[in-house]
Motif scaffolding. Structure first.
Motif, PDB file in Angstrom:
ATOM      1  N   THR A   1       0.809  -1.222   0.000  1.00  0.00           N
ATOM      2  CA  THR A   1       0.000   0.000   0.000  1.00  0.00           C
ATOM      3  C   THR A   1       0.843   1.273   0.000  1.00  0.00           C
ATOM      4  O   THR A   1       0.410   2.311  -0.468  1.00  0.00           O
ATOM      5  CB  THR A   1      -0.959  -0.014   1.208  1.00  0.00           C
ATOM      6  OG1 THR A   1      -1.803   1.120   1.167  1.00  0.00           O
ATOM      7  CG2 THR A   1      -0.192  -0.046   2.523  1.00  0.00           C
TER       8      THR A   1
ATOM      9  N   TRP B   1       1.538   2.576  -3.608  1.00  0.00           N
ATOM     10  CA  TRP B   1       0.264   2.570  -4.317  1.00  0.00           C
ATOM     11  C   TRP B   1       0.350   3.189  -5.705  1.00  0.00           C
ATOM     12  O   TRP B   1      -0.198   2.645  -6.665  1.00  0.00           O
ATOM     13  CB  TRP B   1      -0.803   3.287  -3.482  1.00  0.00           C
ATOM     14  CG  TRP B   1      -0.479   4.725  -3.172  1.00  0.00           C
ATOM     15  CD1 TRP B   1       0.244   5.196  -2.127  1.00  0.00           C
ATOM     16  CD2 TRP B   1      -0.863   5.880  -3.932  1.00  0.00           C
ATOM     17  NE1 TRP B   1       0.345   6.566  -2.175  1.00  0.00           N
ATOM     18  CE2 TRP B   1      -0.321   7.010  -3.267  1.00  0.00           C
ATOM     19  CE3 TRP B   1      -1.597   6.067  -5.091  1.00  0.00           C
ATOM     20  CZ2 TRP B   1      -0.515   8.308  -3.745  1.00  0.00           C
ATOM     21  CZ3 TRP B   1      -1.786   7.368  -5.567  1.00  0.00           C
ATOM     22  CH2 TRP B   1      -1.244   8.467  -4.889  1.00  0.00           C
TER      23      TRP B   1
ATOM     24  N   GLN C   1      -3.589  -4.682  -4.223  1.00  0.00           N
ATOM     25  CA  GLN C   1      -2.932  -3.907  -3.172  1.00  0.00           C
ATOM     26  C   GLN C   1      -2.790  -4.780  -1.925  1.00  0.00           C
ATOM     27  O   GLN C   1      -3.726  -5.476  -1.546  1.00  0.00           O
ATOM     28  CB  GLN C   1      -3.766  -2.669  -2.854  1.00  0.00           C
ATOM     29  CG  GLN C   1      -3.147  -1.735  -1.836  1.00  0.00           C
ATOM     30  CD  GLN C   1      -3.901  -0.424  -1.735  1.00  0.00           C
ATOM     31  OE1 GLN C   1      -3.369   0.641  -1.974  1.00  0.00           O
ATOM     32  NE2 GLN C   1      -5.181  -0.495  -1.387  1.00  0.00           N
TER      33      GLN C   1
ATOM     34  N   THR D   1      -7.971  -5.301  -2.733  1.00  0.00           N
ATOM     35  CA  THR D   1      -7.024  -5.236  -1.623  1.00  0.00           C
ATOM     36  C   THR D   1      -7.036  -6.515  -0.797  1.00  0.00           C
ATOM     37  O   THR D   1      -8.103  -7.038  -0.454  1.00  0.00           O
ATOM     38  CB  THR D   1      -7.351  -4.043  -0.701  1.00  0.00           C
ATOM     39  OG1 THR D   1      -7.268  -2.833  -1.452  1.00  0.00           O
ATOM     40  CG2 THR D   1      -6.380  -3.973   0.461  1.00  0.00           C
TER      41      THR D   1
END
Length: 413
Positions: free
Chosen positions: A118, A121, A137, A200
């Motif tokens: 993250t 990103w 992610q 994610t």
């Protein structure tokens, strides 16, 4: 670890690029996932620094170095609003500086997916957009949505960030410049900024995530992925209750704290295990009573099953280890993210929180003895334990990444 062969639910073997952040708390949850994907027949190219090259190679992945290297130095001892304002710009510059080296590695053809930490990103999303491949992610801690904002919670403990701070202004200018110069279409540029369609994988259990029930299917909570570190440790033969003390890997340069722990329990019938880390030597603590042992490193997974109370800094890795073992905690948070972790522990009634400035021998002793005798707190920790144990770990993370690959492949015209 073993998993389904790619010919079964996982699909055909793919080439995956992993961009973890090269710090202990970020790398350790990711490596078992890499190992599982390799075991399923996928090819993984994982970027890292010299400190973690051997660990990456041990998974069966190809290890490539970030160039220039991303820093894995411990954060400053004090993280205030000024430091929080400067951090995004530092990360932006560092994470985009490695782009040319990553792209040159794939000059002969892009990977089939990009999995990125993250903190990287923009790097991960930008590469995935340029290569027209799916991205994932990876978060070692809590994640955010419209119901919970991790950055906002950090500011409760570090102080409010001034939007006019020169570093924040420069960050906005640099980000706009990078995105505008990316060569991507306008809608792709917006996705770089906001990541609204991002998928994610979070290495926390859903039951521990703030507002966990409000996250949709684009978020998978897999909990801790490491089943335990190699190493042996023997509990005391006299049956004393065990106190385990650790400050993790980022704030452990505190010989004064460890001395306070020795003083707190020297005259009590407890066996104290101090995990000092690599910045404090046992010699700095002076002579120790026979029921106190100090190590630069000790396998937490070997000590925790015998532990009555775990005293730690509230790093996510440490507290998940404690919860998985069903051990009540006393936490002394140092940095904003540790304060957020501690707030969640306190909210769920899983630990006692001692402020860093209050962490004297007397207060630590009182907190540990209080937790040791709190049967209701121990019961709550016991109720959280199965959520941590059954979260899914590396197997679920690998499944989720394979589903992401299949879903995006099916959507591609």
């Amino acid at each position: 670890m073993t998993g389904p062969s790619p010919a079964e639910p996982g699909g055909p073997p793919r080439h995956l690029a992993f961009l973890p952040y090269p710090a202990y708390g970020h790398m350790v949850p990711v490596l078992p996932v890499v190992s599982e994907l390799v075991a399923r027949g996928h090819r993984v190219t994982c970027f890292t620094t010299d400190a973690f090259t051997d660990r990456v190679r041990a998974t069966g992945a190809e290890a490539c170095l970030y160039d220039p290297p991303l820093s894995s130095d411990p954060p400053p001892d004090v993280i205030d609003a000024d430091e929080c304002a400067r951090a995004p710009l530092k990360l932006l510059e560092a994470s985009t500086a490695v782009l040319p080296a990553i792209e040159s590695r794939f000059v002969d053809g892009p990977p089939d997916a990009v999995a990125y930490d993250t903190t990287l990103w923009l790097t991960g999303r930008l590469l995935a957009a340029r290569w027209a491949c799916p991205s994932v992610q990876l978060s070692p801690t809590f994640i955010s949505n419209e119901h919970f904002d991790l950055s906002e919670r950090h500011q409760e403990f570090a102080g409010r960030i001034d939007p006019a701070h020169p570093a924040i202004v420069e960050f906005g200018e640099r980000l706009t410049e990078i995105v505008a110069g990316s060569g991507l279409a306008a809608e792709q540029q917006a996705e770089l900024f906001y990541g609204r369609q991002e998928f994610t994988v979070a290495f926390v259990p859903k039951a521990f995530q703030f507002a966990g029930g409000t996250f949709d299917e684009r978020h998978v909570f897999v909990g801790p992925t490491v089943s335990g570190e190699d190493g042996a440790w023997q509990p005391p033969s006299d049956g004393r209750p065990v106190l385990l003390v650790s400050l993790g890997t980022t704030v452990n340069n505190r010989p004064d704290f460890f001395r306070a722990c020795v003083a707190a329990f020297a005259d009590l019938p407890w066996h104290t295990v101090l995990a000092l880390g690599d910045r404090v030597s046992p010699a700095e603590l002076g002579p120790l009573p026979p029921h106190v042992e100090a190590h630069s490193w000790v396998p937490l997974s070997a000590v925790l099953p015998h532990t009555s109370v775990f005293l730690c800094q509230s790093g996510m890795g440490s507290i998940l280890e404690g919860l998985r073992a069903g051990v009540p905690m006393v936490v002394v948070p140092h940095h904003p993210e540790q304060h957020v972790n501690a707030a969640r522990l306190s909210e769920l009634g899983l630990a006692r929180v001692v402020r860093r400035e209050d962490a004297t021998a007397g207060t630590l002793r009182a907190a540990v003895l209080d937790v040791a005798g709190d049967t209701a707190l121990r019961a709550r920790v016991g109720a959280m334990r199965p959520h941590v144990e059954s979260a899914g770990g590396a197997l679920l993370a690998a499944d989720a990444i394979e589903r992401r690959l299949r879903a995006v492949t099916l959507e591609t015209p």
